[in-house]
Structure formats: structure tokens, C-alpha cells
Design a protein around this motif. Structure first.
Motif, PDB file in Angstrom:
ATOM      1  N   GLU A 129       0.831  -1.204   0.000  1.00 25.21           N
ATOM      2  CA  GLU A 129       0.000   0.000   0.000  1.00 25.21           C
ATOM      3  C   GLU A 129       0.870   1.260   0.000  1.00 25.21           C
ATOM      4  O   GLU A 129       0.588   2.227  -0.729  1.00 25.21           O
ATOM      5  N   ALA A 130       1.956   1.249   0.791  1.00 22.48           N
ATOM      6  CA  ALA A 130       2.869   2.393   0.799  1.00 22.48           C
ATOM      7  C   ALA A 130       3.516   2.562  -0.575  1.00 22.48           C
ATOM      8  O   ALA A 130       3.650   3.695  -1.086  1.00 22.48           O
ATOM      9  N   LEU A 131       3.904   1.438  -1.193  1.00 22.48           N
ATOM     10  CA  LEU A 131       4.491   1.502  -2.524  1.00 22.48           C
ATOM     11  C   LEU A 131       3.490   2.028  -3.552  1.00 22.48           C
ATOM     12  O   LEU A 131       3.833   2.843  -4.426  1.00 22.48           O
ATOM     13  N   MET A 132       2.223   1.558  -3.437  1.00 21.84           N
ATOM     14  CA  MET A 132       1.176   2.024  -4.349  1.00 21.84           C
ATOM     15  C   MET A 132       0.928   3.519  -4.175  1.00 21.84           C
ATOM     16  O   MET A 132       0.721   4.249  -5.160  1.00 21.84           O
ATOM     17  N   ASP A 133       0.948   3.996  -2.906  1.00 28.55           N
ATOM     18  CA  ASP A 133       0.803   5.435  -2.665  1.00 28.55           C
ATOM     19  C   ASP A 133       1.936   6.207  -3.315  1.00 28.55           C
ATOM     20  O   ASP A 133       1.721   7.258  -3.944  1.00 28.55           O
ATOM     21  N   LYS A 134       3.156   5.690  -3.169  1.00 30.37           N
ATOM     22  CA  LYS A 134       4.323   6.345  -3.775  1.00 30.37           C
ATOM     23  C   LYS A 134       4.184   6.373  -5.296  1.00 30.37           C
ATOM     24  O   LYS A 134       4.422   7.413  -5.945  1.00 30.37           O
ATOM     25  N   ILE A 135       3.805   5.223  -5.886  1.00 30.15           N
ATOM     26  CA  ILE A 135       3.628   5.155  -7.339  1.00 30.15           C
ATOM     27  C   ILE A 135       2.520   6.102  -7.785  1.00 30.15           C
ATOM     28  O   ILE A 135       2.632   6.794  -8.811  1.00 30.15           O
ATOM     29  N   SER A 136       1.403   6.129  -6.979  1.00 28.89           N
ATOM     30  CA  SER A 136       0.294   7.020  -7.320  1.00 28.89           C
ATOM     31  C   SER A 136       0.739   8.475  -7.305  1.00 28.89           C
ATOM     32  O   SER A 136       0.384   9.263  -8.198  1.00 28.89           O
ATOM     33  N   ARG A 137       1.531   8.857  -6.309  1.00 31.91           N
ATOM     34  CA  ARG A 137       2.051  10.227  -6.253  1.00 31.91           C
ATOM     35  C   ARG A 137       2.960  10.506  -7.450  1.00 31.91           C
ATOM     36  O   ARG A 137       2.905  11.589  -8.064  1.00 31.91           O
ATOM     37  N   ASN A 140       0.784  10.913 -10.499  1.00 33.15           N
ATOM     38  CA  ASN A 140       0.148  12.231 -10.488  1.00 33.15           C
ATOM     39  C   ASN A 140       1.159  13.319 -10.851  1.00 33.15           C
ATOM     40  O   ASN A 140       0.836  14.284 -11.567  1.00 33.15           O
ATOM     41  N   HIS A 141       2.388  13.179 -10.348  1.00 34.19           N
ATOM     42  CA  HIS A 141       3.437  14.155 -10.679  1.00 34.19           C
ATOM     43  C   HIS A 141       3.747  14.126 -12.180  1.00 34.19           C
ATOM     44  O   HIS A 141       3.866  15.185 -12.833  1.00 34.19           O
ATOM     45  N   ILE A 142       3.840  12.890 -12.717  1.00 34.01           N
ATOM     46  CA  ILE A 142       4.098  12.756 -14.164  1.00 34.01           C
ATOM     47  C   ILE A 142       2.939  13.339 -14.961  1.00 34.01           C
ATOM     48  O   ILE A 142       3.139  14.011 -15.996  1.00 34.01           O
ATOM     49  N   ARG A 143       1.701  13.134 -14.514  1.00 31.57           N
ATOM     50  CA  ARG A 143       0.534  13.688 -15.196  1.00 31.57           C
ATOM     51  C   ARG A 143       0.596  15.215 -15.231  1.00 31.57           C
ATOM     52  O   ARG A 143       0.318  15.841 -16.258  1.00 31.57           O
ATOM     53  N   SER A 144       0.908  15.767 -14.039  1.00 30.79           N
ATOM     54  CA  SER A 144       0.973  17.234 -14.002  1.00 30.79           C
ATOM     55  C   SER A 144       2.080  17.747 -14.927  1.00 30.79           C
ATOM     56  O   SER A 144       1.903  18.752 -15.645  1.00 30.79           O
ATOM     57  N   ILE A 145       3.227  17.045 -14.942  1.00 30.78           N
ATOM     58  CA  ILE A 145       4.317  17.451 -15.840  1.00 30.78           C
ATOM     59  C   ILE A 145       3.875  17.309 -17.294  1.00 30.78           C
ATOM     60  O   ILE A 145       4.092  18.220 -18.122  1.00 30.78           O
TER      61      ILE A 145
END
Length: 196
Positions: A129-137, A140-145
Motif C-alpha cells: 500500500e505504501a508503494l502504491m501510494d508512492k507510485i500514485s504520487r 500524479n506528478h508525471i501527469r501534471s508534468i
């Protein structure tokens, strides 16, 4: 001793149809030994009767006691049979309880192993779950970029298109008016035609 009347030979002697007014006996002679023997015989008779009754009562009591002892003996035999059956049942029950305890121990060991395994799984799930949160962040960062870059590129392409279109329009028409002015005039003409 009572009065003797000989009815066969002298039936009328000593008979009186009237009730006597008083006793006609003046003297009585008593034999104390005979009286004592008579009383002793009466006492012996009463004693024999009492002893006989006591003997009968004793016999009845012995028979009753014998019946009671026989009944008690039968009850004891029945109780002994029941106790033997209960002992067998208790023995079987103890064996079953021992088996049940062994089974519960095995189940407890398996449950402990299962809890340890589940604890490991939960730990891995927490890590996942922590890894999934990190990947999700990161996503999201890649999406914003990508969104920023896309907007930037779209703006640049749009500006380049406008410059290129204006240049081509100038070459084709020789007019210095921008292409947007020409497109706006065409749009107004189309609206007037449609309204007419």
C-alpha cells in the motif's frame, strides 16, 4: 367353681324360677395352693400366648428383614452393574477428551502459524500500500508534468501554426493582414448568408 345341675337324673334340684335375693352361702373354703396353681397356669398360658405371638412377630420380622436384605442386595448388584457401565463410559469419554485436547493443540499450533502468516501478509500489504501510494504520487506528478508540457507544446504549436499560416497567407495574397482577420471576415459572411 360353678353350681352343678344334673339335668338327666335330678333336673329340679337347685332350680329356682325366681331370682335369689342374696347369696345363700355362709361359709367358703379356699385352697390357696389350688388358687396359686390356677393363677400360675393362667400366667403360663398368657406367657405361652405372648411367647407364641413374639415368635410369630420375630418370624415375620426375620422374613421382612430377609426380604429387605434381598432387595438391598439386588439394588447393590444393580448399582454395581451401573457403576461398571459408567466406568466404561467414563473411560471412553476420557479417551475422547484426550483426543479432543490433542486436536485442539494441533489446531492451536496451526492457528498460531496462520496468525504469523497473516501478520506477514498484512505487513506485505502495508508495504504494498505504501508503494502504491508512492507510485500514485509519482503518476500524479508525471501527469501534471505531461499536462504542463502538453499545454506548453500546444501553445507553441498553435503559435507556430499562426505564424506559418500568416506567412503562407501573405505569400498567397500579398496582404499584410493577419490570417485571423481573414478568417473572422469569412465567418461573418457565412453567418449573414445563413441568416438570410
Amino acid at each position: 367353681m360353678g353350681l352343678f345341675i344334673n339335668n338327666s337324673e335330678h333336673p329340679d334340684v337347685y332350680k329356682n324360677k325366681q331370682n335369689p335375693q342374696a347369696s345363700n352361702q355362709v361359709i367358703s373354703r379356699q385352697d390357696f395352693l389350688s388358687q396359686l396353681i390356677y393363677e400360675q397356669q393362667k400366667a403360663n398360658t398368657a406367657l405361652k400366648k405372648t411367647l407364641s405371638e413374639l415368635g410369630m412377630q420375630s418370624q415375620h420380622q426375620e422374613e421382612s428383614h430377609l426380604n429387605q436384605w434381598n432387595h438391598v442386595g439386588n439394588q447393590l448388584n444393580d448399582l454395581q452393574s451401573r457403576l461398571e457401565r459408567y466406568e466404561d463410559a467414563n473411560h471412553n469419554l476420557a479417551l475422547q477428551l484426550n483426543k479432543q485436547l490433542e486436536l485442539q493443540k494441533e489446531i492451536s499450533k496451526k492457528m498460531t502459524k496462520q496468525e504469523e502468516f497473516q501478520g506477514g501478509v498484512l505487513q506485505r500489504l502495508d508495504n504494498q500500500e505504501a508503494l502504491m501510494d508512492k507510485i500514485s504520487r509519482q503518476i500524479n506528478h508525471i501527469r501534471s508534468i505531461l499536462f504542463e508540457r502538453t499545454n506548453y507544446l500546444t501553445t507553441k504549436i498553435d503559435d507556430g501554426y499562426k505564424i506559418t499560416s500568416s506567412y503562407v497567407y501573405k505569400l498567397m495574397t500579398g496582404s499584410d493582414q493577419p490570417l485571423t482577420f481573414f478568417l473572422m471576415n469569412n465567418k461573418q459572411e457565412e453567418n449573414q448568408i445563413n441568416s438570410d
